[in-house]
Motif scaffolding. Structure first.
Motif, short mmCIF file in Angstrom:
data_model
loop_
_atom_site.label_atom_id
_atom_site.label_comp_id
_atom_site.label_asym_id
_atom_site.label_seq_id
_atom_site.Cartn_x
_atom_site.Cartn_y
_atom_site.Cartn_z
N ASP A 80 -2.79 3.35 2.76
CA ASP A 80 -2.86 2.62 1.81
C ASP A 80 -3.02 3.02 0.72
O ASP A 80 -3.90 4.21 0.23
N TYR A 81 -1.51 3.91 -0.14
CA TYR A 81 -1.74 4.58 -1.51
C TYR A 81 -2.03 4.62 -2.18
O TYR A 81 -2.66 4.61 -3.61
N VAL A 82 -1.71 2.86 -2.77
CA VAL A 82 -1.32 1.86 -3.74
C VAL A 82 -3.08 1.16 -4.06
O VAL A 82 -4.10 0.46 -3.00
N GLU A 83 -3.53 1.36 -5.35
CA GLU A 83 -4.40 1.26 -5.32
C GLU A 83 -4.90 0.32 -6.94
O GLU A 83 -3.49 0.04 -8.11
N PHE A 84 -6.07 -0.27 -7.44
CA PHE A 84 -5.81 -1.32 -8.50
C PHE A 84 -7.22 -0.50 -9.80
O PHE A 84 -8.06 -0.89 -9.01
N ASP A 85 -7.01 0.51 -10.52
CA ASP A 85 -7.94 0.78 -11.35
C ASP A 85 -7.44 1.13 -12.64
O ASP A 85 -6.55 1.94 -12.87
N PRO A 86 -7.88 0.43 -13.32
CA PRO A 86 -7.69 0.09 -14.34
C PRO A 86 -8.45 1.47 -15.64
O PRO A 86 -7.78 1.76 -17.07
N ALA A 87 -9.07 1.75 -15.37
CA ALA A 87 -10.00 2.13 -16.06
C ALA A 87 -9.66 4.04 -15.67
O ALA A 87 -9.37 4.54 -17.03
N LYS A 88 -9.23 4.11 -14.45
CA LYS A 88 -8.18 4.81 -13.83
C LYS A 88 -6.87 5.13 -14.82
O LYS A 88 -5.97 6.73 -15.63
N ALA A 89 -6.50 4.09 -14.71
CA ALA A 89 -5.16 4.21 -15.42
C ALA A 89 -5.58 4.04 -17.34
O ALA A 89 -4.36 5.33 -17.52
N GLY B 98 1.02 -1.51 0.05
CA GLY B 98 -0.34 -0.23 -0.20
C GLY B 98 1.00 1.42 -0.32
O GLY B 98 0.51 2.57 -0.07
N GLY B 99 2.21 0.64 -0.19
CA GLY B 99 2.98 2.16 0.43
C GLY B 99 4.28 1.38 0.05
O GLY B 99 4.41 0.22 -0.33
N MET B 100 5.43 2.54 0.54
CA MET B 100 6.72 2.02 0.62
C MET B 100 7.68 0.99 1.80
O MET B 100 8.02 0.83 1.61
N VAL B 101 6.51 1.67 3.08
CA VAL B 101 7.19 0.52 3.97
C VAL B 101 6.00 -0.29 4.43
O VAL B 101 4.61 -0.29 4.88
N PRO B 102 7.17 -1.50 4.76
CA PRO B 102 6.13 -2.74 5.15
C PRO B 102 5.96 -2.58 6.25
O PRO B 102 5.91 -2.49 7.38
N PRO B 103 4.58 -3.41 6.54
CA PRO B 103 4.20 -3.82 8.29
C PRO B 103 4.77 -4.23 9.01
O PRO B 103 4.35 -4.16 10.26
N ALA B 104 6.40 -4.29 8.84
CA ALA B 104 7.33 -5.60 9.64
C ALA B 104 7.95 -4.15 10.25
O ALA B 104 8.50 -4.51 11.41
N ILE B 105 7.53 -3.59 10.04
CA ILE B 105 7.98 -1.54 10.04
C ILE B 105 7.75 -1.66 11.06
O ILE B 105 5.96 -0.90 10.99
#
Length: 538
Positions: A356-365, A335-342
């Motif tokens: 979480d900034y990362v998403e899956f959106d083919p239409a927007k893409a 969801g971003g640069m930093v893993p949950p283990a940190i």
């Protein structure tokens, strides 16, 4: 398509494992019959054991077991004294550390490990002529950045051997993670005479190095086998139970599994297909890593200098499908640069403090791609060449290739490369798109965000953002942990909004391990494992 291939491979694999297991039963199941010798597999030949140039996980793992810094990660993943006889004296302002080297610390040739070996090693990395990709790890040291930039001499850098056994280190500002850093590869000692007499081959062969850790590298058959033997000159040798470790270089997980079931290996990694076969096995070991697998785009090469095109590529990848149908080993969508283990400064997962900034959106893409192509005055997206390690990550590259083709109509050619070659190509910026695995050196969000600064030598895609640089720099000098964390949260949001990189997933690892292997400790950050305490229980 990928799911179907996976199921068919599963059927074949299970049949093969049944046959191999039957053979192993006829021979007698593994019970440590080779004594105190551990057989394991790794997926690639380490490119180097020179700590000034090591970047990949296999090099870091090997260095962690044949070398030792002032501190090392202990069984509980906390730094503990190693070459230093005790925790250092620290000044009231938290900026000056004084380490005392153990009296019985020796190199594998019998010479003492001296404070000068640390001073030389660190200044060698910082020397502008070395061009070390590990240089940014040493930036917490006073005047390190100025020396790298050629503004001052080496004598003004804040590391100095006061005598053979006393090392003084001055920092730019107080750093709560400095002891963790001294347990990492860039902070290892190096003998100057050995480097100078190697003729530029230091760390490339078993006999082109000196060792001060629990083991020595006694033999290195490239692309085949690494043999480690117990180091009889190690200061804590009574703690080391294994007499020998043989790390077989096996690129395919199915081949490694064949060695395991035929009793030729005690521990091997699993991939998606082999994991399914052992999901309910008592010999399965899973481990969450502070590691991020991501895509770097060469932002100095059109059209990847265009923000909208970068964002389009990012949005077109279904990360849930990636981890659930391809990896299937406990890894999580990024969801971003930093893993949950940190962890955050309060001890909870940093991901719980941010979003979480990362998403899956083919239409927007598609819309962003059209906009970016128009801005670049292009009628279509040119073909892309994607670099990837010549190992199990080729399957990941195939998945991304299919995603970008299906959702954006973008054609991607895959360029698999040996690890040593890919590291060099990435560092030189000679790529369009490359898949990179980044392992945190210490348990802090900075370990992941600092790689994206414009001065970072491992920012291979050369993405740059002034606001991001400012926030990271500000956080480094902020003694207040809450304010510092606020800056890091904002910095992660900036790199996400600008699509400086494309985070794919947070890595989990899965292994199959014989019951007679005990005390093989795995770490969430830094090196993957420590063999110092491991043993074979007969």
């Amino acid at each position: 398509m990928i799911r179907g291939v996976g199921l068919w491979a599963m059927v074949v694999l299970l049949a093969g494992v049944s046959i191999l297991s039957g053979c192993a039963e006829e021979k007698g199941a593994a019970t440590g019959k080779n004594g105190n010798v551990l057989h394991m597999t790794i997926d690639a030949d380490p490119p180097t054991l020179d700590s000034a140039f090591a970047l990949d996980g296999n090099s870091y793992n090997l260095l962690n077991n044949v070398m030792e810094g002032l501190m090392r990660l202990g069984k509980g993943n906390k730094p503990e004294p190693a070459m230093a006889e005790n925790t250092p004296e620290v000044s009231a302002d938290g900026r000056t550390y004084t380490f005392r080297i153990r009296e019985n610390a020796e190199w594998s040739d019998g010479q003492p490990v001296r404070a000068q070996d640390f001073e030389y090693a660190w200044k060698r990395i910082l020397n502008p002529e070395t061009k070390s990709p590990a240089v940014f790890h040493l930036f917490p040291i006073e005047n390190a950045t100025a020396y790298v930039q050629g503004q001052i001499s080496a004598d003004e850098v804040g590391v100095k051997a006061l005598d053979d056994r006393t090392l003084e280190v001055r920092l730019e500002e107080s750093n709560p993670h400095f002891l963790e850093l001294t347990a990492t590869a860039p902070y290892l000692p190096v003998r100057q005479d050995k480097v100078e007499e190697s003729g530029g081959k230091f760390g490339r062969e078993a006999d082109q190095g000196l060792y001060n850790g629990p083991f020595i590298l006694s033999d290195w058959k490239h692309e085949q086998l690494l043999t480690l033997k117990k180091n009889d000159r190690y200061w804590d040798k009574e703690m080391v139970q294994l007499e020998e470790v043989r790390a077989h270089i096996v690129k395919k997980a199915t081949d490694a599994l064949g060695m395991y079931t035929s009793d030729e290996a005690d521990v091997v990694p699993l991939n998606a297909v082999t994991f399914e076969a052992f999901r309910n096995s008592a010999e399965l070991v899973t481990h969450q890593r502070g590691a991020l697998v991501l895509i770097m785009l060469n932002t100095k090469e059109p059209p990847f200098n265009n923000k909208n095109i970068r964002k389009a590529l990012n949005l077109a990848i279904n990360r849930d499908q990636l981890v659930n149908e391809l990896l299937k080993n406990g890894s999580r969508p990024a969801g971003g640069m930093v893993p949950p283990a940190i962890h955050s400064h309060q001890g909870e997962s940093f991901r719980d403090k941010t979003e979480d900034y990362v998403e899956f959106d083919p239409a927007k893409a598609k819309k962003l791609l059209e906009k970016g192509l128009e801005e670049e005055q292009l009628s279509r997206m040119p073909d892309i060449v994607m670099s990837v390690n010549d190992d199990e990550r080729r399957h990941l590259a195939l998945f991304i290739q299919e995603e970008l083709k299906n959702h954006l109509g973008v054609d991607v050619q895959i360029s698999p490369q040996p690890v040593s070659q890919k590291v060099a190509v990435d560092a030189a910026g000679q790529f369009q798109m490359t898949i990179v695995r980044w392992i945190g050196s210490y348990d802090d969000p900075m370990a992941f965000l600092e790689i994206g600064t414009s001065v970072s030598p491992v920012n291979f895609g050369r993405w740059g953002n002034q606001q991001f640089d400012y926030l990271v720099h500000k956080a480094k000098g902020n003694p207040d942990p809450a304010w510092r964390e606020t800056d890091l949260i904002q910095a992660e949001a900036v790199v996400a909004e600008d699509a400086g990189v494309a985070p794919l997933y947070y890595e989990a690892q899965a292994f199959i391990q014989k019951p007679h292997v005990k005390n093989l400790f795995r770490h969430p950050v830094g090196p993957e494992y420590s063999l110092k305490w491991a043993r074979i229980e007969k």
